[in-house]
Design a protein around this motif. Structure first.
Motif, PDB file in Angstrom:
ATOM      1  N   SER A 105       0.823  -1.210   0.000  1.00 42.48           N
ATOM      2  CA  SER A 105       0.000   0.000   0.000  1.00 42.48           C
ATOM      3  C   SER A 105       0.855   1.257   0.000  1.00 42.48           C
ATOM      4  O   SER A 105       0.536   2.235  -0.690  1.00 42.48           O
ATOM      5  CB  SER A 105      -0.937  -0.006   1.211  1.00 42.48           C
ATOM      6  OG  SER A 105      -1.885  -1.045   1.125  1.00 42.48           O
ATOM      7  N   VAL A 106       1.936   1.267   0.780  1.00 39.15           N
ATOM      8  CA  VAL A 106       2.810   2.448   0.813  1.00 39.15           C
ATOM      9  C   VAL A 106       3.457   2.661  -0.551  1.00 39.15           C
ATOM     10  O   VAL A 106       3.573   3.801  -1.039  1.00 39.15           O
ATOM     11  CB  VAL A 106       3.873   2.292   1.918  1.00 39.15           C
ATOM     12  CG1 VAL A 106       4.954   3.357   1.791  1.00 39.15           C
ATOM     13  CG2 VAL A 106       3.223   2.371   3.291  1.00 39.15           C
ATOM     14  N   THR A 107       3.906   1.579  -1.191  1.00 39.56           N
ATOM     15  CA  THR A 107       4.488   1.706  -2.531  1.00 39.56           C
ATOM     16  C   THR A 107       3.481   2.282  -3.518  1.00 39.56           C
ATOM     17  O   THR A 107       3.794   3.183  -4.314  1.00 39.56           O
ATOM     18  CB  THR A 107       4.971   0.331  -3.019  1.00 39.56           C
ATOM     19  OG1 THR A 107       5.913  -0.201  -2.095  1.00 39.56           O
ATOM     20  CG2 THR A 107       5.622   0.444  -4.383  1.00 39.56           C
ATOM     21  N   LEU A 108       2.249   1.771  -3.478  1.00 39.65           N
ATOM     22  CA  LEU A 108       1.211   2.265  -4.376  1.00 39.65           C
ATOM     23  C   LEU A 108       0.900   3.733  -4.098  1.00 39.65           C
ATOM     24  O   LEU A 108       0.771   4.546  -5.030  1.00 39.65           O
ATOM     25  CB  LEU A 108      -0.043   1.413  -4.218  1.00 39.65           C
ATOM     26  CG  LEU A 108      -1.289   1.873  -4.991  1.00 39.65           C
ATOM     27  CD1 LEU A 108      -1.004   1.941  -6.478  1.00 39.65           C
ATOM     28  CD2 LEU A 108      -2.460   0.940  -4.702  1.00 39.65           C
ATOM     29  N   THR A 250      -5.505   6.880   1.165  1.00 38.86           N
ATOM     30  CA  THR A 250      -5.659   5.636   1.916  1.00 38.86           C
ATOM     31  C   THR A 250      -6.975   4.952   1.581  1.00 38.86           C
ATOM     32  O   THR A 250      -7.021   3.748   1.288  1.00 38.86           O
ATOM     33  CB  THR A 250      -5.591   5.916   3.423  1.00 38.86           C
ATOM     34  OG1 THR A 250      -4.403   6.647   3.705  1.00 38.86           O
ATOM     35  CG2 THR A 250      -5.585   4.626   4.212  1.00 38.86           C
ATOM     36  N   GLY A 251      -8.083   5.725   1.620  1.00 37.17           N
ATOM     37  CA  GLY A 251      -9.373   5.133   1.301  1.00 37.17           C
ATOM     38  C   GLY A 251      -9.485   4.724  -0.150  1.00 37.17           C
ATOM     39  O   GLY A 251     -10.023   3.665  -0.474  1.00 37.17           O
ATOM     40  N   GLY A 252      -8.961   5.564  -1.056  1.00 36.13           N
ATOM     41  CA  GLY A 252      -9.036   5.223  -2.468  1.00 36.13           C
ATOM     42  C   GLY A 252      -8.220   4.008  -2.828  1.00 36.13           C
ATOM     43  O   GLY A 252      -8.557   3.269  -3.768  1.00 36.13           O
ATOM     44  N   ALA A 253      -7.117   3.772  -2.090  1.00 36.46           N
ATOM     45  CA  ALA A 253      -6.258   2.632  -2.404  1.00 36.46           C
ATOM     46  C   ALA A 253      -6.976   1.305  -2.203  1.00 36.46           C
ATOM     47  O   ALA A 253      -6.633   0.311  -2.868  1.00 36.46           O
ATOM     48  CB  ALA A 253      -4.998   2.671  -1.532  1.00 36.46           C
ATOM     49  N   VAL A 254      -7.974   1.255  -1.336  1.00 35.31           N
ATOM     50  CA  VAL A 254      -8.679  -0.002  -1.082  1.00 35.31           C
ATOM     51  C   VAL A 254      -9.358  -0.494  -2.356  1.00 35.31           C
ATOM     52  O   VAL A 254      -9.201  -1.655  -2.770  1.00 35.31           O
ATOM     53  CB  VAL A 254      -9.706   0.172   0.052  1.00 35.31           C
ATOM     54  CG1 VAL A 254     -10.482  -1.109   0.265  1.00 35.31           C
ATOM     55  CG2 VAL A 254      -9.002   0.597   1.336  1.00 35.31           C
ATOM     56  N   ALA A 255     -10.120   0.396  -3.017  1.00 34.59           N
ATOM     57  CA  ALA A 255     -10.816  -0.008  -4.236  1.00 34.59           C
ATOM     58  C   ALA A 255      -9.841  -0.328  -5.360  1.00 34.59           C
ATOM     59  O   ALA A 255     -10.044  -1.280  -6.117  1.00 34.59           O
ATOM     60  CB  ALA A 255     -11.781   1.099  -4.674  1.00 34.59           C
ATOM     61  N   VAL A 262      -4.024  -6.053  -6.120  1.00 34.71           N
ATOM     62  CA  VAL A 262      -2.797  -5.660  -5.433  1.00 34.71           C
ATOM     63  C   VAL A 262      -2.869  -6.166  -3.991  1.00 34.71           C
ATOM     64  O   VAL A 262      -3.849  -5.890  -3.283  1.00 34.71           O
ATOM     65  CB  VAL A 262      -2.629  -4.126  -5.446  1.00 34.71           C
ATOM     66  CG1 VAL A 262      -1.394  -3.709  -4.661  1.00 34.71           C
ATOM     67  CG2 VAL A 262      -2.525  -3.622  -6.881  1.00 34.71           C
ATOM     68  N   PRO A 263      -1.875  -6.903  -3.512  1.00 33.20           N
ATOM     69  CA  PRO A 263      -1.944  -7.463  -2.149  1.00 33.20           C
ATOM     70  C   PRO A 263      -1.623  -6.433  -1.079  1.00 33.20           C
ATOM     71  O   PRO A 263      -0.666  -6.559  -0.323  1.00 33.20           O
ATOM     72  CB  PRO A 263      -0.893  -8.583  -2.191  1.00 33.20           C
ATOM     73  CG  PRO A 263       0.121  -8.105  -3.173  1.00 33.20           C
ATOM     74  CD  PRO A 263      -0.645  -7.349  -4.225  1.00 33.20           C
ATOM     75  N   GLY A 264      -2.436  -5.393  -1.008  1.00 31.54           N
ATOM     76  CA  GLY A 264      -2.208  -4.324  -0.047  1.00 31.54           C
ATOM     77  C   GLY A 264      -3.092  -4.441   1.177  1.00 31.54           C
ATOM     78  O   GLY A 264      -3.821  -5.420   1.369  1.00 31.54           O
ATOM     79  N   LEU A 265      -3.042  -3.397   2.000  1.00 31.26           N
ATOM     80  CA  LEU A 265      -3.813  -3.401   3.248  1.00 31.26           C
ATOM     81  C   LEU A 265      -5.312  -3.436   2.989  1.00 31.26           C
ATOM     82  O   LEU A 265      -6.058  -4.130   3.688  1.00 31.26           O
ATOM     83  CB  LEU A 265      -3.464  -2.154   4.061  1.00 31.26           C
ATOM     84  CG  LEU A 265      -2.300  -2.240   5.038  1.00 31.26           C
ATOM     85  CD1 LEU A 265      -2.099  -0.892   5.707  1.00 31.26           C
ATOM     86  CD2 LEU A 265      -2.543  -3.314   6.072  1.00 31.26           C
ATOM     87  N   GLY A 266      -5.766  -2.660   2.004  1.00 32.92           N
ATOM     88  CA  GLY A 266      -7.196  -2.615   1.734  1.00 32.92           C
ATOM     89  C   GLY A 266      -7.749  -3.965   1.326  1.00 32.92           C
ATOM     90  O   GLY A 266      -8.804  -4.391   1.817  1.00 32.92           O
ATOM     91  N   ARG A 267      -7.056  -4.647   0.433  1.00 34.50           N
ATOM     92  CA  ARG A 267      -7.518  -5.979   0.008  1.00 34.50           C
ATOM     93  C   ARG A 267      -7.465  -6.955   1.170  1.00 34.50           C
ATOM     94  O   ARG A 267      -8.334  -7.828   1.313  1.00 34.50           O
ATOM     95  CB  ARG A 267      -6.632  -6.464  -1.144  1.00 34.50           C
ATOM     96  CG  ARG A 267      -7.203  -7.620  -1.917  1.00 34.50           C
ATOM     97  CD  ARG A 267      -6.588  -7.674  -3.301  1.00 34.50           C
ATOM     98  NE  ARG A 267      -6.965  -8.919  -3.975  1.00 34.50           N
ATOM     99  CZ  ARG A 267      -6.127  -9.896  -4.255  1.00 34.50           C
ATOM    100  NH1 ARG A 267      -4.856  -9.795  -3.925  1.00 34.50           N
ATOM    101  NH2 ARG A 267      -6.534 -10.977  -4.869  1.00 34.50           N
ATOM    102  N   THR A 268      -6.447  -6.820   2.025  1.00 31.33           N
ATOM    103  CA  THR A 268      -6.359  -7.677   3.205  1.00 31.33           C
ATOM    104  C   THR A 268      -7.535  -7.453   4.138  1.00 31.33           C
ATOM    105  O   THR A 268      -8.145  -8.406   4.644  1.00 31.33           O
ATOM    106  CB  THR A 268      -5.040  -7.412   3.946  1.00 31.33           C
ATOM    107  OG1 THR A 268      -3.944  -7.689   3.074  1.00 31.33           O
ATOM    108  CG2 THR A 268      -4.933  -8.272   5.186  1.00 31.33           C
ATOM    109  N   ALA A 269      -7.883  -6.168   4.351  1.00 29.24           N
ATOM    110  CA  ALA A 269      -9.000  -5.846   5.241  1.00 29.24           C
ATOM    111  C   ALA A 269     -10.317  -6.364   4.678  1.00 29.24           C
ATOM    112  O   ALA A 269     -11.160  -6.896   5.422  1.00 29.24           O
ATOM    113  CB  ALA A 269      -9.072  -4.335   5.466  1.00 29.24           C
ATOM    114  N   LEU A 270     -10.526  -6.223   3.381  1.00 31.49           N
ATOM    115  CA  LEU A 270     -11.771  -6.713   2.781  1.00 31.49           C
ATOM    116  C   LEU A 270     -11.885  -8.230   2.883  1.00 31.49           C
ATOM    117  O   LEU A 270     -12.948  -8.772   3.195  1.00 31.49           O
ATOM    118  CB  LEU A 270     -11.839  -6.283   1.317  1.00 31.49           C
ATOM    119  CG  LEU A 270     -12.254  -4.839   1.064  1.00 31.49           C
ATOM    120  CD1 LEU A 270     -12.148  -4.510  -0.409  1.00 31.49           C
ATOM    121  CD2 LEU A 270     -13.666  -4.590   1.559  1.00 31.49           C
ATOM    122  N   GLY A 271     -10.773  -8.939   2.623  1.00 34.56           N
ATOM    123  CA  GLY A 271     -10.803 -10.392   2.754  1.00 34.56           C
ATOM    124  C   GLY A 271     -11.093 -10.829   4.175  1.00 34.56           C
ATOM    125  O   GLY A 271     -11.845 -11.784   4.404  1.00 34.56           O
TER     126      GLY A 271
END
Length: 577
Positions: A105-108, A250-255, A262-271
């Motif tokens: 997520s930080v890289t993105l 931060t919020g936009g990165a989730v979608a 992308v295996p970031g924090l947002g995708r982790t939280a949704l899973g």
């Protein structure tokens, strides 16, 4: 007039919002109203019967038989030491998974910030160059405004179709190399850059009308020197917004992470939310909130360094905003976009949105199916039309509730500003994750989540209107002749607040509808087969390479809604920011 409560500073508001989110996350197992032991048992062995003995064994193992506050204290102490517990599904330690997602997520976000700054510079460069030479400003910034109003998941879907499917320039999914970073960074950075560019353009344009610019030109200063000084003069009102934009990434990165896998924090939280893996969800949400707060703090430090001691000490007046309303063009765009949206919705309402026909799965647009069919053979036009009722109707209800909350809080200006600043620091996606963890995914939960974060701009506006009305000369005169406070409130203050605030709420309607569509796209809102626009995009993305029209149809409807929002705001001479 009673003294207003002191205004809470941005740091205090950010700290309060983090404390509220931490408390909510720590108490998620009990706020959800479900037995945590049952969730653990189902995550570990879904086929095992939830007998009393099995549930008691899980409670003893995890210490869930203690008081919730005691368990929250233990969880908080462990989180302070970096111990976020173990996953209920896999049994693995949570912290490595969170750190891995944090790195992606930080890289993105860093790449998106580079894109945003480049876009912002490109948008305001013509105004700076023309102003330095004494030429009038061209353009109204409509393109930037429309781009800024579009949600990240919509831009991501369009880029996926154009850049990966049609042109084949970039890979559509994955996270293996720099080429996989291009489309996600563009999807996340383009709207953020449009916001910054519009703000910078509006701030720098009136600077060239100030007296000192004419004086510098008469002294023979080159345009380059004038441009550099004008940009320096326009920095104070713009740089505070940079922190909000960076935190909003931060919020936009989730979608965006969901669209491009992308295996970031947002995708982790949704899973974790989908599997009811509460320890992993807790760790991911805390990391998301801290990431947003950290981004805002770093931006504030950067602003402090860029301004320097002279500008930090000087109370420079903010340049007056450049007028964006008026003219026939915004009215024409408003009428055209409203007509196009009405035609699509009206035509779609005449068709059946849930009828399945597997013999025509993923067929291209034709006379019988003007916008094609989806993966189950359902008519896309019908689903777009009926989805407008769910998306825009729910948005209207959310706006009405936000308006009522804003009017109530507006008469307590100090409280309104303090609470608004705190609520504004929580990204809508984080609110959606928390509400979904408590109530489960659904249309009502999505409406509640968007409502929790949509009222702050209206409350701040109401507070300003109330203070202005209370301080007006005619209001003071009414009090001087003995009018009761209730009569003054009903006859003078409330009418002065209700009209402008209602117009503001109407202009917020498309933005709320887009937020609801975002949560539906992420699986936090209405569930299939509901024909909600975000759900339509989520259902169509797996078939984007074979049937791009199924993605472009709801994306175009959302884009028309964004254009309608910006054009309406411009025509009325207001801003939705």
């Amino acid at each position: 007039m009673s003294a207003a409560l002191p205004r809470v500073g941005p740091l205090a508001a950010r700290a309060a919002s983090i404390a509220v989110v931490v408390a909510a996350v720590g108490l998620l197992p009990w706020l959800a109203g479900r037995d945590p032991a049952l969730s653990v048992l189902r995550a570990r062995a879904g086929e095992q019967d939830p007998t009393r003995e099995a549930l008691d064994a899980v409670r003893r193992e995890l210490g869930l038989d203690a008081h919730p506050l005691a368990l929250f204290g233990d969880w908080l102490a462990g989180a302070a030491r970096g111990d976020l517990g173990r996953s209920w599904v896999t049994g693995n330690v949570v912290l490595p998974s969170v750190l891995s997602g944090l790195g992606a997520s930080v890289t993105l976000m860093a790449a998106a910030l580079v894109v945003a700054l480049a876009v912002a510079c490109g948008l305001c460069a013509p105004t700076v160059l023309r102003g330095a030479r004494g030429l009038p400003r061209r353009g109204s910034g409509a393109t930037a405004a429309v781009l800024a109003a579009a949600p990240e998941f919509l831009i991501a879907a369009v880029l996926l179709v154009l850049g990966a499917v049609w042109l084949g320039w970039f890979p559509p999914y994955g996270w293996q190399g720099p080429q996989h970073l291009v489309l996600p960074a563009l999807a996340l950075g383009l709207p953020a850059g449009a916001v910054l560019g519009r703000l910078a353009d509006d701030a720098v344009a009136p600077v060239f009308a100030e007296r000192w610019v004419e004086l510098w030109r008469s002294w023979g200063c080159p345009p380059r020197t004038v441009a550099r000084a004008a940009v320096r003069r326009a920095l104070p009102p713009v740089l505070p917004q940079l922190g909000l934009v960076v935190a909003g990434l931060t919020g936009g990165a989730v979608a965006v992470e969901v669209v491009f896998a992308v295996p970031g924090l947002g995708r982790t939280a949704l899973g974790a939310a989908e599997s009811q893996d509460l320890p992993l969800l807790q760790g991911a949400v805390i990391a998301l909130v801290l990431l947003g707060a950290g981004a805002g703090a770093v931006t504030a430090l950067l602003r402090h360094r860029l301004l320097g001691p002279a500008l930090r000490a000087a109370a420079l007046p903010v340049p007056p905003p450049v007028a964006t309303g008026g003219g026939r063009a915004p009215l024409v765009v408003t009428a055209a976009s409203a007509t196009a949206l009405a035609v699509v919705v009206g035509w779609g309402l005449l068709r059946e949105p849930l009828r399945l026909d597997t013999t025509v799965r993923l067929t291209a647009p034709s006379a019988s199916h003007p916008l094609g069919t989806d993966g189950l053979g359902r008519d896309v036009l019908a689903r777009v039309g009926h989805g407008a009722l769910a998306t825009i109707g729910t948005a209207a209800l959310v706006c009405l509730c936000s308006l009522l909350v804003a009017v109530a809080l507006g008469f307590l200006p100090g409280v309104a500003r303090a609470v608004a600043e705190t609520a504004n620091a929580v990204p809508p996606v984080v609110a959606g994750l928390l509400v979904a963890a408590v109530t489960g995914p659904g249309a009502a939960g999505a409406a509640l989540a968007v409502g929790l974060v949509s009222w702050p701009p209206l409350a701040s506006h109401a507070a300003a209107l109330v203070e202005e009305s209370r301080g007006a000369s005619h209001t003071e005169a009414q009090r001087a002749i003995g009018a009761s406070p209730l009569w003054t409130l009903r006859r003078h203050v409330l009418p002065a607040v209700a009209g402008p605030l209602a117009r503001h709420a109407v202009l917020r309607l498309p933005g709320v509808a887009l937020a609801l569509a975002s949560l539906g796209f992420l699986g936090l809102g209405a569930a299939p087969p509901a024909p909600e626009w975000g759900v339509l995009l989520a259902e169509s993305l797996p078939h984007v390479e074979r049937a791009p029209w199924a993605v472009l149809a709801p994306a175009s409807a959302l884009a028309l809604l964004a254009v309608l929002a910006v054009a309406s705001a411009t025509a009325l001479g207001g801003r939705t920011r």
